[in-house]
Design an enzyme around this catalytic site. Structure first.
Site, PDB file in Angstrom:
ATOM      1  N   TYR A 264       0.833  -1.204   0.000  1.00  0.00           N
ATOM      2  CA  TYR A 264       0.000   0.000   0.000  1.00  0.00           C
ATOM      3  C   TYR A 264       0.872   1.260   0.000  1.00  0.00           C
ATOM      4  CZ  TYR A 264      -3.969   2.966   1.437  1.00  0.00           C
ATOM      5  OH  TYR A 264      -4.955   3.924   1.508  1.00  0.00           O
TER       6      TYR A 264
ATOM      7  N   LYS B  65       0.920   4.116  -2.897  1.00  0.00           N
ATOM      8  CA  LYS B  65       0.528   5.488  -2.604  1.00  0.00           C
ATOM      9  C   LYS B  65       1.684   6.468  -2.825  1.00  0.00           C
ATOM     10  CE  LYS B  65      -3.764   4.754  -1.619  1.00  0.00           C
ATOM     11  NZ  LYS B  65      -4.823   5.262  -2.536  1.00  0.00           N
TER      12      LYS B  65
END
Length: 256
Positions: A158, A162
């Site tokens: 993640y 991001k």
């Protein structure tokens, strides 16, 4: 300057991952401020329910099923938006998933799934929407990054995705700027959503207790709400932000 309630009159917005949380709050706010909104989500049924709620409140919205990790699905989604509304002015790339685990426990499939949805999916949506915005010489793209881009234990997939969003955003601002298209990102901190509730459960906390602990470490002494993020997205999608591009705006209550 247009009144806030009318700032998106005549505009068409597409919000991905909009059946709940930040996506739903953003779709609701854009519609409240005059946009025709396409609520896209992996679940067409849930997207349609959110769109129905917006319509019941006096807005204009339709729900649509789409998988942002699938190029054909993305292309069909954008084509349908333009076919039904004649244009696409605002794209909010919100769709995202988590598959948290420590590095030595994380299967390759969970790495691939998160990168495919949270980063490649954003690339595909921008690539599909870009030509329509270029043709109109107008567009606003807002991408969802995260505080996790700075690093977060158990979220190597993640966090990498991001962080990639911020590089994608800065680059597209350079490439699309000459066509009067603004590209920005927002990086929320702790926002009370189903996704952060799932994170709380993963680390062994009750979500309410997890929020309390997070609030204690936040200068504003509270966690964020989906509407806090939606308000910044709406600003970046408006003509009031016409000279803001290539930026990542952190929405984290002052946390460092």
């Amino acid at each position: 300057m247009a009144r806030v309630q009318e700032r998106f009159t005549g505009r068409v917005a597409l919000v991905t991952g909009a059946a709940q949380g930040i996506g739903a709050a953003t779709a609701e706010l854009l519609a409240e401020q005059g946009a025709a909104v396409v609520v896209a989500d992996l679940s067409g049924e849930r997207a349609s329910r959110t769109a129905a709620d917006i319509s019941a409140a006096g807005g204009r919205a339709v729900g649509m099923a789409a998988d942002v990790a699938d190029a054909d699905s993305v292309s069909a989604m954008v084509d349908r938006v333009v076919d039904e509304f004649g244009r696409l002015d605002i794209l909010v790339n919100n769709a995202g998933i988590t598959r948290d685990d420590l590095l030595h426990k994380m299967p390759r499939s969970n790495w691939d799934a998160v990168l495919a949805t949270n980063l490649t999916g954003m690339f595909l949506c921008c690539q599909a929407a870009g030509p329509h915005m270029v043709r109109e010489r107008y567009g606003k793209i807002v991408n969802l990054s995260s505080r996790s881009a700075l690093g977060n234990r158990g979220q190597v997939n993640y966090a990498a995705a991001k962080a990639g969003v911020q590089g994608l955003t800065a680059t597209l601002a350079i490439e699309l700027g000459p066509f009067n298209i603004n590209v920005n990102a927002v990086a929320p901190g702790y926002i009370a959503t189903a996704m952060t509730d799932a994170t709380a459960h993963r680390v062994g906390y009750d979500p309410a207790e997890y929020q309390r602990l997070a609030a204690e470490q936040t200068p504003l002494r509270r966690v964020g709400q989906p509407g806090d993020v939606a308000a910044v997205i709406a600003f970046l999608a408006s003509d009031e932000a016409s000279y803001v591009s290539g930026q990542t705006i952190h929405i984290n209550g002052g946390a460092r």
